[in-house]
Design a protein around this motif. Structure first.
Motif, mmCIF file in Angstrom:
data_model
loop_
_atom_site.group_PDB
_atom_site.id
_atom_site.type_symbol
_atom_site.label_atom_id
_atom_site.label_comp_id
_atom_site.label_asym_id
_atom_site.label_seq_id
_atom_site.Cartn_x
_atom_site.Cartn_y
_atom_site.Cartn_z
ATOM 1 N N SER A 89 80.397 22.211 -18.035
ATOM 2 C CA SER A 89 81.281 23.247 -17.503
ATOM 3 C C SER A 89 81.966 22.827 -16.204
ATOM 4 C CB SER A 89 80.524 24.558 -17.306
ATOM 5 O OG SER A 89 79.444 24.377 -16.429
ATOM 6 N N THR A 96 88.864 30.969 -21.134
ATOM 7 C CA THR A 96 88.610 32.350 -21.523
ATOM 8 C C THR A 96 89.586 32.681 -22.643
ATOM 9 O OG1 THR A 96 87.894 32.925 -19.303
ATOM 10 C CG2 THR A 96 88.571 34.732 -20.730
ATOM 11 N N GLN A 103 87.035 39.652 -25.354
ATOM 12 C CA GLN A 103 87.171 38.543 -24.419
ATOM 13 C C GLN A 103 85.963 37.622 -24.554
ATOM 14 O OE1 GLN A 103 87.797 39.651 -20.376
ATOM 15 N NE2 GLN A 103 87.888 37.555 -19.662
ATOM 16 N N ASP A 105 84.213 34.736 -22.863
ATOM 17 C CA ASP A 105 84.208 34.078 -21.557
ATOM 18 C C ASP A 105 82.879 33.407 -21.231
ATOM 19 O OD1 ASP A 105 82.715 36.325 -21.267
ATOM 20 O OD2 ASP A 105 83.927 37.211 -19.676
ATOM 21 N N GLY A 106 82.077 33.117 -22.248
ATOM 22 C CA GLY A 106 80.806 32.442 -22.025
ATOM 23 C C GLY A 106 79.603 33.352 -21.992
ATOM 24 N N ARG A 107 79.838 34.649 -22.044
ATOM 25 C CA ARG A 107 78.713 35.581 -22.086
ATOM 26 C C ARG A 107 78.190 35.692 -23.510
ATOM 27 N NH1 ARG A 107 81.209 40.755 -19.555
ATOM 28 N NH2 ARG A 107 83.033 39.857 -20.550
ATOM 29 N N SER A 123 76.676 32.582 -27.162
ATOM 30 C CA SER A 123 77.550 32.535 -25.989
ATOM 31 C C SER A 123 78.749 31.651 -26.314
ATOM 32 C CB SER A 123 76.803 31.978 -24.774
ATOM 33 O OG SER A 123 75.803 32.873 -24.375
#
Length: 140
Positions: A89, A96, A103, A105-107, A123
């Motif tokens: 990263s 994103t 969305q 965004d890595g969550r 994720s």
């Protein structure tokens, strides 16, 4: 090679089933996650060489070397990413994205309702070398 591919596919499927029952949102290293992630790309790595060997059984030495090199390079890349769990990263920032109004965004997508901010399975995008996102993006 075909037998190895089938065996790895069976291990992948079995470990995936057990993983989803015992640890559906793995957040870090477990032996079961590593078995799952190490076997997940056996077909994308092995099948091209298997098909070439089946279609051209009397291929030249250069072509045979190319098939062997494909398996070695792709296999080593996959294993090194999975085993080291390198986090890219900082080098390659994850973009994103918005897909279907959501969305990305890595969550954690699957863990969002449970308050889990990150997991290796859902994720997206995730730039860790042992995440399903990396292996699915690079090898599948």
């Amino acid at each position: 090679l075909y037998t190895v591919n089938l065996l790895l596919a069976v291990v992948f499927t079995t470990s995936g089933a057990v993983l989803h029952m015992t640890d559906p949102l793995p957040q870090g290293f477990t032996l079961l996650w590593h078995i799952f992630i190490l076997t997940c790309v056996s077909t994308p790595v092995l099948l091209p060489a298997i098909c070439v060997c089946a279609m051209y059984p009397k291929m030249s030495a250069g072509s045979a070397f190319g098939c062997a090199a494909w398996i070695v390079v792709m296999g080593l890349t996959h294993v090194l990413l999975a085993v080291t769990a390198a986090d890219f990263s900082a080098i390659v920032p994850a973009p994103t994205m918005v897909i279907g109004g959501r969305q990305l965004d890595g969550r954690s997508i699957a863990g969002e309702s449970e308050g889990i901010p990150f997991d290796l399975l859902s994720s997206v995008p995730c730039m860790r070398g042992d995440s399903l996102f990396i292996h699915g993006s690079l090898f599948a």
